[in-house]
Design an enzyme around this catalytic site. Structure first.
Site, PDB file in Angstrom:
ATOM      1  N   CYS A  99      30.175  36.859  38.462  1.00  0.00           N
ATOM      2  CA  CYS A  99      29.698  38.178  39.351  1.00  0.00           C
ATOM      3  C   CYS A  99      28.260  38.494  38.933  1.00  0.00           C
ATOM      4  CB  CYS A  99      30.710  39.178  39.179  1.00  0.00           C
ATOM      5  SG  CYS A  99      32.149  38.673  40.477  1.00  0.00           S
TER       6      CYS A  99
HETATM    7  N1  COA Z   1      49.974  44.994  49.254  1.00  0.00           N
HETATM    8  C1  COA Z   1      50.978  46.063  48.862  1.00  0.00           C
HETATM    9  N2  COA Z   1      51.385  46.100  47.736  1.00  0.00           N
HETATM   10  C2  COA Z   1      50.809  45.603  46.867  1.00  0.00           C
HETATM   11  C3  COA Z   1      49.948  44.640  47.141  1.00  0.00           C
HETATM   12  C4  COA Z   1      49.529  44.206  48.356  1.00  0.00           C
HETATM   13  N3  COA Z   1      48.606  43.388  48.795  1.00  0.00           N
HETATM   14  N4  COA Z   1      49.316  43.957  45.990  1.00  0.00           N
HETATM   15  C5  COA Z   1      49.966  44.691  45.026  1.00  0.00           C
HETATM   16  N5  COA Z   1      50.976  45.552  45.446  1.00  0.00           N
HETATM   17  C6  COA Z   1      51.698  46.274  44.766  1.00  0.00           C
HETATM   18  C7  COA Z   1      51.929  45.882  43.365  1.00  0.00           C
HETATM   19  O1  COA Z   1      53.149  44.978  43.498  1.00  0.00           O
HETATM   20  C8  COA Z   1      52.485  47.182  42.773  1.00  0.00           C
HETATM   21  O2  COA Z   1      53.718  47.622  42.858  1.00  0.00           O
HETATM   22  P1  COA Z   1      54.599  48.265  41.891  1.00  0.00           P
HETATM   23  O3  COA Z   1      53.877  49.576  41.587  1.00  0.00           O
HETATM   24  O4  COA Z   1      56.007  48.438  42.519  1.00  0.00           O
HETATM   25  O5  COA Z   1      54.814  47.360  40.754  1.00  0.00           O
HETATM   26  C9  COA Z   1      51.525  48.004  43.128  1.00  0.00           C
HETATM   27  O6  COA Z   1      51.121  47.771  44.285  1.00  0.00           O
HETATM   28  C10 COA Z   1      50.091  48.399  42.322  1.00  0.00           C
HETATM   29  O7  COA Z   1      49.675  46.986  42.148  1.00  0.00           O
HETATM   30  P2  COA Z   1      48.553  46.637  40.985  1.00  0.00           P
HETATM   31  O8  COA Z   1      48.236  45.237  40.955  1.00  0.00           O
HETATM   32  O9  COA Z   1      48.678  47.507  39.581  1.00  0.00           O
HETATM   33  O10 COA Z   1      47.321  47.610  41.864  1.00  0.00           O
HETATM   34  P3  COA Z   1      46.020  48.281  41.524  1.00  0.00           P
HETATM   35  O11 COA Z   1      46.097  49.599  41.694  1.00  0.00           O
HETATM   36  O12 COA Z   1      45.591  47.738  39.879  1.00  0.00           O
HETATM   37  O13 COA Z   1      44.703  47.494  42.393  1.00  0.00           O
HETATM   38  C11 COA Z   1      43.345  45.637  42.300  1.00  0.00           C
HETATM   39  C12 COA Z   1      44.737  45.988  42.192  1.00  0.00           C
HETATM   40  C13 COA Z   1      43.024  44.213  42.072  1.00  0.00           C
HETATM   41  C14 COA Z   1      42.590  46.346  43.407  1.00  0.00           C
HETATM   42  C15 COA Z   1      42.799  46.452  40.955  1.00  0.00           C
HETATM   43  O14 COA Z   1      43.253  46.189  39.966  1.00  0.00           O
HETATM   44  C16 COA Z   1      41.206  46.152  40.745  1.00  0.00           C
HETATM   45  O15 COA Z   1      40.427  46.426  41.564  1.00  0.00           O
HETATM   46  N6  COA Z   1      40.938  45.476  39.420  1.00  0.00           N
HETATM   47  C17 COA Z   1      39.439  45.250  39.431  1.00  0.00           C
HETATM   48  C18 COA Z   1      39.323  44.232  40.262  1.00  0.00           C
HETATM   49  C19 COA Z   1      37.821  43.571  39.955  1.00  0.00           C
HETATM   50  O16 COA Z   1      36.795  44.253  39.568  1.00  0.00           O
HETATM   51  N7  COA Z   1      37.630  42.282  39.796  1.00  0.00           N
HETATM   52  C20 COA Z   1      36.434  41.590  39.383  1.00  0.00           C
HETATM   53  C21 COA Z   1      36.555  40.409  40.264  1.00  0.00           C
HETATM   54  S1  COA Z   1      35.251  39.637  40.031  1.00  0.00           S
END
Ligand code: COA
Length: 372
Positions: free
Chosen positions: A156
């Site tokens: 990225c």
């Molecule tokens: N739909 C519904 N629920 C979902 C889901 C989806 N698509 N994906 C995950 N969940 C659920 C999970 O199962 C979890 O449930 P639980 O609390 O019962 O265990 C809950 O939602 C939270 O999941 P989590 O993965 O911890 O979400 P988050 O708030 O951390 O958000 C991201 C996920 C990926 C958006 C976030 O972590 C993020 O943006 N991270 C940085 C990403 C980034 O910049 N990456 C760089 C790539 S180059």
């Protein structure tokens, strides 16, 4: 030493859009099929059923509402879940080169120069279509450039790292006009079958033209300073590579596509980026009051709000830190350049801002610019 300037930018945006509603429908159909195929193992508790995805979660967790892709039919086919690109002969332009040419043509027009004026092409992206010959050399030929060209990958952060390289070469006098192009076909290496991340990415291509400031013929941005940093982390990783065959790993494996530990990325990258930007600003004698705009990497709305607040010492106004991720999703290295390209025309001479990207590596790159 001549100062480097950004004299043009261009964006290629694919014509196909996938809304969150379409994406979730396709994912849920895929999950239902998978659960039916594995019903016995699920009943015997040998494996867990795949839960449904939800639009509400996607918007709340990421701020993403839709994404552009080169092919949506393959991605939305629950029996496939990845794009369908037609095979091309070696005599045809590669897909990355084709979208690069579109973005570069727009960037060169803004700079008021043509491909023949260019003597450096850097193809900087999070995945390169083939090992060799470098896609950048193919792009160099397509746009009629001279000089030399090479591919580079810092995930990225590829665009800002490429801008630093090009700016340094311009200052050293080794090139006169450089193009840094970011053809990000993220749909090809994304894992659309993983609920935790299936909503994250979109396709796009951005291009940035850099020249010595004295060669700029129109409105431009002086590159005042650049800074890049890396720290090894496995939290964003893709294991696909040329040793795959030697390791007998040719099967459909999860780790051959994008993988991330999203929570850890969130926690570890935020302080790294905030500190990087604060140090860069301090070394340049800049305070928040000196900045008109931040063009940040576009991965997650909450992350950008956090970084914006840290850098400005308050919640930035929407026009101080424009987000494009609601429409484009995360386009890897291209995100901050889309924001810069779309939201920089209104700045007046003397206005300063920072382009900043961050991601796998970990990596972070920042470019301080001033409107001339
Ligand atoms: N739909 C519904 N629920 C979902 C889901 C989806 N698509 N994906 C995950 N969940 C659920 C999970 O199962 C979890 O449930 P639980 O609390 O019962 O265990 C809950 O939602 C939270 O999941 P989590 O993965 O911890 O979400 P988050 O708030 O951390 O958000 C991201 C996920 C990926 C958006 C976030 O972590 C993020 O943006 N991270 C940085 C990403 C980034 O910049 N990456 C760089 C790539 S180059």
């Amino acid at each position: 030493m001549p100062n480097a300037a950004i004299t043009g930018t261009g964006v290629f945006t694919p014509s196909e859009i996938i809304t969150n509603a379409e994406l979730v429908t396709a994912y849920n159909a895929y999950a239902d099929l998978w659960n039916a195929e594995h019903a016995d193992d699920i009943a015997a508790e040998k494996t867990a059923a795949k839960p449904h995805s939800s639009e509400d979660f996607i918007v709340a967790a990421s701020g993403i509402e839709r994404r552009y892709v080169i092919d949506k039919t393959g991605v939305l086919d629950p029996t496939r879940m990845y794009p369908h690109f037609r095979a091309r002969s070696d005599d045809e332009p590669s897909l990355m080169a084709e979208i690069a040419q579109d973005a570069i043509t727009k960037a060169l027009a803004q700079a008021g120069i043509t491909g023949t004026d260019v003597d450096l092409v850097i193809c900087a992206a999070s995945n390169i279509e083939r090992a060799y010959p470098a896609v950048a050399v193919e792009i160099q030929q397509l746009i009629g450039a001279g000089g030399f060209a090479f591919d580079m990958n810092v995930a990225c952060s590829s665009a800002t790292f490429g801008i630093q390289l090009a700016a340094d070469m311009i200052k050293a006098g080794s090139v006169r006009a450089a193009v840094v192009v970011n053809p990000e076909i993220t749909s090809g290496h994304h894992e659309w079958r993983d609920r935790d991340c299936h909503f994250i990415f979109g396709d796009v291509c951005t291009a940035t033209v850099l020249q010595p400031e004295d060669a700029a013929s129109g409105a431009h941005f002086k590159v005042l300073s650049t800074r890049c940093a890396t720290e090894f982390s496995n939290n964003i990783r893709n294991n696909a590579g040329f040793l795959r065959r030697t390791r007998d790993q040719m099967e459909d494996r999860r780790d051959m596509q994008f993988m991330q530990n999203g929570r850890r990325v969130f926690k570890e990258v935020l302080p790294m980026v905030s500190q990087h930007m604060a140090d860069h600003m301090a070394d340049e004698g800049l305070t928040a009051d000196d900045l008109k705009r931040l063009w940040l990497h576009q991965a997650n709305k909450t992350m950008n709000s956090y970084i914006g607040k840290k850098v400005m010492g308050r919640d930035p106004e929407p026009d101080e830190q424009p987000n494009i991720l609601q429409d484009y999703a995360n386009t890897s290295s291209a995100g901050s350049i889309i924001a810069f390209s779309k939201y920089s025309d209104d700045l007046v001479p003397g206005d300063k801002g920072i382009i900043c990207s961050f991601g796998a590596g970990y990596s972070v790159g920042s470019v301080v610019v001033e409107r001339a």
